[in-house]
Design a protein around this motif. Structure first.
Motif, PDB file in Angstrom:
ATOM      1  N   LEU A 199      -1.617  -9.196   8.285  1.00 40.65           N
ATOM      2  CA  LEU A 199      -1.087  -7.888   8.665  1.00 40.65           C
ATOM      3  C   LEU A 199       0.096  -8.032   9.611  1.00 40.65           C
ATOM      4  CD1 LEU A 199      -4.070  -5.503   9.423  1.00 40.65           C
ATOM      5  CD2 LEU A 199      -2.034  -5.031   8.066  1.00 40.65           C
ATOM      6  N   LEU A 200      -0.093  -8.868  10.609  1.00 38.65           N
ATOM      7  CA  LEU A 200       0.951  -9.072  11.608  1.00 38.65           C
ATOM      8  C   LEU A 200       2.235  -9.554  10.951  1.00 38.65           C
ATOM      9  CD1 LEU A 200       0.804  -8.703  14.640  1.00 38.65           C
ATOM     10  CD2 LEU A 200       0.347 -11.126  14.877  1.00 38.65           C
ATOM     11  N   THR A 257       3.202  -9.257   7.873  1.00 40.53           N
ATOM     12  CA  THR A 257       3.794  -8.217   7.046  1.00 40.53           C
ATOM     13  C   THR A 257       4.577  -7.221   7.890  1.00 40.53           C
ATOM     14  OG1 THR A 257       2.002  -8.381   5.455  1.00 40.53           O
ATOM     15  CG2 THR A 257       3.289  -6.359   5.426  1.00 40.53           C
ATOM     16  N   LEU A 258       3.985  -6.801   8.978  1.00 44.86           N
ATOM     17  CA  LEU A 258       4.639  -5.791   9.802  1.00 44.86           C
ATOM     18  C   LEU A 258       5.841  -6.353  10.539  1.00 44.86           C
ATOM     19  CD1 LEU A 258       1.456  -4.124  11.260  1.00 44.86           C
ATOM     20  CD2 LEU A 258       3.119  -3.064   9.742  1.00 44.86           C
ATOM     21  N   ALA A 316       8.556  -8.178   7.302  1.00 44.16           N
ATOM     22  CA  ALA A 316       8.814  -7.740   5.937  1.00 44.16           C
ATOM     23  C   ALA A 316      10.237  -7.229   5.797  1.00 44.16           C
ATOM     24  CB  ALA A 316       7.807  -6.681   5.523  1.00 44.16           C
ATOM     25  N   ASP A 317      10.745  -6.574   6.858  1.00 43.17           N
ATOM     26  CA  ASP A 317      12.169  -6.286   6.845  1.00 43.17           C
ATOM     27  C   ASP A 317      12.868  -7.603   7.105  1.00 43.17           C
ATOM     28  OD1 ASP A 317      11.320  -3.574   7.021  1.00 43.17           O
ATOM     29  OD2 ASP A 317      11.264  -3.791   9.196  1.00 43.17           O
ATOM     30  N   ARG A 366       8.419 -11.352   2.487  1.00 39.99           N
ATOM     31  CA  ARG A 366       7.916 -10.095   1.920  1.00 39.99           C
ATOM     32  C   ARG A 366       7.417 -10.327   0.499  1.00 39.99           C
ATOM     33  NH1 ARG A 366      11.985  -6.225   2.627  1.00 39.99           N
ATOM     34  NH2 ARG A 366      13.093  -7.058   0.834  1.00 39.99           N
ATOM     35  N   MET A 384       4.072 -12.075   0.562  1.00 42.51           N
ATOM     36  CA  MET A 384       2.990 -11.177   0.958  1.00 42.51           C
ATOM     37  C   MET A 384       2.673 -10.174  -0.152  1.00 42.51           C
ATOM     38  SD  MET A 384       1.965 -12.090   3.915  1.00 42.51           S
ATOM     39  CE  MET A 384       2.299 -13.774   3.376  1.00 42.51           C
ATOM     40  N   ARG A 385       3.721  -9.681  -0.803  1.00 44.60           N
ATOM     41  CA  ARG A 385       3.508  -8.705  -1.860  1.00 44.60           C
ATOM     42  C   ARG A 385       2.735  -9.317  -3.024  1.00 44.60           C
ATOM     43  NH1 ARG A 385       8.760  -6.357  -3.070  1.00 44.60           N
ATOM     44  NH2 ARG A 385       9.057  -8.282  -4.231  1.00 44.60           N
ATOM     45  N   ASN A 404      -6.333  -0.188  -3.828  1.00 41.26           N
ATOM     46  CA  ASN A 404      -5.596   0.161  -2.609  1.00 41.26           C
ATOM     47  C   ASN A 404      -6.534   0.620  -1.507  1.00 41.26           C
ATOM     48  OD1 ASN A 404      -3.020  -0.430  -3.493  1.00 41.26           O
ATOM     49  ND2 ASN A 404      -2.636   1.625  -4.295  1.00 41.26           N
TER      50      ASN A 404
END
Lengths: 218, 218
Positions: free
Chosen positions: A110-111, A113-114, A117-118, A124, A127-128, A158
């Motif tokens: 999670l970390l 990704t947040l 990811a930008d 990204r 992770m995707r 989801n």
DNA sequence: GTCTATACGGCGATAGAC
DNA sequence: GTCTATCGCCGTATAGAC
């Protein structure tokens, strides 16, 4: 300083990965300096950057490996079930075990990704793909368990993965969060979602309307 | 270098907070150096540490303020509804707007929770209270809308907030994620959860069992 | 292409004098 | 509150060995 014949690249990668997996689990990501990783793995600091680009790239590689193992385990466990509900229970049990024993993986996933990811398309993408693998495992599991294609099974995936991640965050805030409650609640939701997608008439839950109270108008 | 009479502490705090809110929104958290915050707010770098402990403490203060405003807005909007379903729709619309327009708040809220909830009890407490406020608003909203106490309404709140956060993470991975789909799915789940808690007979979704296929035994 | 060694710039954070 | 160091850590640059 003997430089000897260099090891094969894969060996070096593996040394770094295993050192990182251990240290990230023990001391956390932020708490593990790249210098310490270099020392522990016996590989020069710059070589880590050579192989993984940066610390986050290394983390992505560690997490991808660790998470893939879990996805596979849970998938195989669910396939051993003899009924649809048992398959769900096995999947939920696997998710719960992961939360209980390896939550650092989910947390760092999670970390990462947040945080990146930008601006870091490669991470990204990684992770995707991982998320997609997890979700398609769920979708396939549902199809196998139910014996038919469930419309919009993606959304069930989801919700399951979303709640999984919510549990991880929740545990961070409330360490004594009741996993029993959370997972039995999730079980109920998944059963409803699958059932209502197989038989849309179940969506007639609008019995809320008549119960609606009178609230002051704006 | 005139040091002048120092400003009141509250004024200084406010200057720092507003500068941080603006810069965090614009350039992101990691992308905003404390030096820049000091320059923009006109307050010395070390004074920022004096007031907020560290960069994360400042972030916590910024987020607490920003999120509180949103919770209040959504709560008030839902109270203006004239039916239970409309109240839900208003709450969901508010959440969606927040995702669309101020996702950086939700994103940083998650990030902060994951990054520092260990080791920083003060920040964890602040985040937990914020979460509790959001959830109790949902619980109160459900009670008002339905006109009765819903058993385990906490879990409905957990699911809503969990899916909200899942959307934020999802958007990071899949920027063109369909919010229509996600929120209508969440709407359906909430309706089911509330209805089944008011009338437990609705939980008889075990129609999955008969459909269960035969899978190879382990 | 794989790896080592050293040095350096940037940023978060702290210490101490004022 | 401000100032001036100063430390530690991530990340980069460079140069070079095999």
């Amino acid at each position: 300083m003997p430089r000897g014949p260099y090891q094969k690249s894969d060996v070096t990668r593996e040394k770094i990965l295993s050192a990182a997996t251990e240290l990230f689990a023990q001391r956390g990501y932020a708490g593990t300096g790249v210098d310490r990783l270099a020392e522990k793995s016996g590989i020069a600091k710059t070589a880590i950057y050579y192989h993984f680009g940066n610390k986050e790239g290394l983390l992505a590689a560690v997490l991808d490996r660790a998470a893939t193992v879990w996805i596979e385990n849970i998938k195989q466990s669910a396939e051993r079930a003899s009924s649809a509900e048992e398959a769900l229970d096995r999947a939920l049990a696997g998710m719960r075990t992961m939360v209980e024993e390896k939550s650092w993986i989910l947390k760092l996933l999670l970390l990462l990704t947040l945080e990146v990811a930008d601006e870091k398309p490669e991470i990204r993408k990684s992770m995707r793909q991982l998320y997609a693998r997890a979700r398609s495992s769920i979708v396939a599991g549902i199809r196998d368990a139910v014996g038919a294609d469930v419309p919009d099974a993606d959304m069930v995936g989801n919700v399951m993965l979303g709640q999984l991640q919510a549990v991880v965050v929740g545990l961070e805030l409330v360490p004594d969060l009741s996993l029993d409650e959370v997972f039995s609640n999730l079980r109920e939701i998944v059963l409803y979602m699958v059932a209502s997608r197989l038989d849309p008439s179940l969506q007639e839950t609008a019995l809320l309307q008549p119960v609606a109270p009178v609230l002051p108008e704006a």
